[in-house]
Design an enzyme around this catalytic site. Sequence first.
Site, PDB file in Angstrom:
ATOM      1  N   THR A  12       0.851  -1.191   0.000  1.00 14.77           N
ATOM      2  CA  THR A  12       0.000   0.000   0.000  1.00 14.77           C
ATOM      3  C   THR A  12       0.887   1.243   0.000  1.00 14.77           C
ATOM      4  O   THR A  12       1.978   1.246   0.555  1.00 14.77           O
ATOM      5  CB  THR A  12      -0.937   0.026   1.220  1.00 14.77           C
ATOM      6  N   GLY A  13       0.405   2.286  -0.651  1.00 13.04           N
ATOM      7  CA  GLY A  13       1.228   3.485  -0.778  1.00 13.04           C
ATOM      8  C   GLY A  13       2.497   3.216  -1.561  1.00 13.04           C
ATOM      9  O   GLY A  13       3.544   3.814  -1.284  1.00 13.04           O
ATOM     10  N   GLY A  14       2.389   2.338  -2.548  1.00 16.10           N
ATOM     11  CA  GLY A  14       3.565   1.929  -3.314  1.00 16.10           C
ATOM     12  C   GLY A  14       3.916   2.837  -4.465  1.00 16.10           C
ATOM     13  O   GLY A  14       4.765   2.487  -5.290  1.00 16.10           O
ATOM     14  N   SER A  16       5.101   6.012  -4.132  1.00 20.46           N
ATOM     15  CA  SER A  16       6.106   7.035  -3.833  1.00 20.46           C
ATOM     16  C   SER A  16       6.919   6.625  -2.617  1.00 20.46           C
ATOM     17  O   SER A  16       6.545   5.705  -1.877  1.00 20.46           O
ATOM     18  CB  SER A  16       5.441   8.402  -3.572  1.00 20.46           C
ATOM     19  N   GLY A  17       8.020   7.325  -2.397  1.00 21.45           N
ATOM     20  CA  GLY A  17       8.814   7.175  -1.190  1.00 21.45           C
ATOM     21  C   GLY A  17       9.261   5.757  -0.895  1.00 21.45           C
ATOM     22  O   GLY A  17       9.728   5.033  -1.780  1.00 21.45           O
ATOM     23  N   ILE A  18       9.133   5.363   0.358  1.00 21.65           N
ATOM     24  CA  ILE A  18       9.594   4.047   0.802  1.00 21.65           C
ATOM     25  C   ILE A  18       8.825   2.942   0.093  1.00 21.65           C
ATOM     26  O   ILE A  18       9.402   1.919  -0.291  1.00 21.65           O
ATOM     27  CB  ILE A  18       9.438   3.927   2.329  1.00 21.65           C
ATOM     28  N   GLY A  19       7.513   3.142  -0.107  1.00 20.42           N
ATOM     29  CA  GLY A  19       6.717   2.122  -0.787  1.00 20.42           C
ATOM     30  C   GLY A  19       7.177   1.866  -2.203  1.00 20.42           C
ATOM     31  O   GLY A  19       7.272   0.710  -2.635  1.00 20.42           O
ATOM     32  N   SER A 137       6.906   3.779  12.861  1.00 16.55           N
ATOM     33  CA  SER A 137       7.694   5.005  12.891  1.00 16.55           C
ATOM     34  C   SER A 137       8.474   5.096  14.185  1.00 16.55           C
ATOM     35  O   SER A 137       8.027   4.620  15.239  1.00 16.55           O
ATOM     36  CB  SER A 137       6.789   6.232  12.776  1.00 16.55           C
ATOM     37  N   TYR A 150       0.042  11.350  15.269  1.00 15.19           N
ATOM     38  CA  TYR A 150       0.785  10.424  14.410  1.00 15.19           C
ATOM     39  C   TYR A 150       1.415   9.307  15.238  1.00 15.19           C
ATOM     40  O   TYR A 150       1.328   8.130  14.881  1.00 15.19           O
ATOM     41  CB  TYR A 150       1.861  11.206  13.661  1.00 15.19           C
TER      42      TYR A 150
END
Length: 249
Positions: A12-14, A16-19, A137, A150
Amino acid sequence: MTSLNGKIAVITGGNSGIGLAAATLFASEGADVVITGRRQDALDAAAQAIGPKATVVQGDVADPAHHERVAALVADRFGRADIYMANAGVNTITASHAVSEEEYDAQFGINARGTFFGVQKIVPILRDGGSIILVGSLASEKVLDGHAVYAGTKAAIGAFARSWALEFKTRRIRVNMLSPGPTETAILEKLGVPATERGSFIDMMAGAIPLGRLGQPEELARAALFLASDASSFVTGINLRVDGGMALL
């Protein structure tokens, strides 16, 4: 290198960024990757960067119906999943007295609700002996200004990981948490750091990290690969901190 040869990974969230870094690395290691995200244009760009082993599904991770669609697509196209990486997340840095209901609900909706229902819907088609990676996190353990909400969402994810590591033990499904420290991704822009101040902001953050710099998405991706692959076959229920030592301070 083909440590994930023949595996099916859902991230999921793949887009951008770490994903995206994880999806790209997993594909290079032989996996077919299914990535989700909210913006179709970003998903299409990510798929082009990853290559032919990528499949995209647009949707909102806070909506359980989205996860049902993802699981149905994976089951229909591949018959199963081997790896599930709950990576999608948002962070709004706000002092507690100023947090709006909308900010609170958005962070818990995407970070905690999205993680919970994503796992709930994928587990029925996850292969026995598969791997679940929950992206947490550093903030869940280290107090950071403006991060109360968060941090709460990520603490919930840690509780999910520990519970599921035992709940899914009869199916030998390993569940681990990957906790990044400050990482140089587009989230810096989303946090409202102006381009003119980005250099000084990064220098300030780097000064609080024993290794003296921010992490790179590719470094987090390599840690995720460890948790996804047979290299971690006897590892479950851990919180793998990839934070340059920041949790020590």
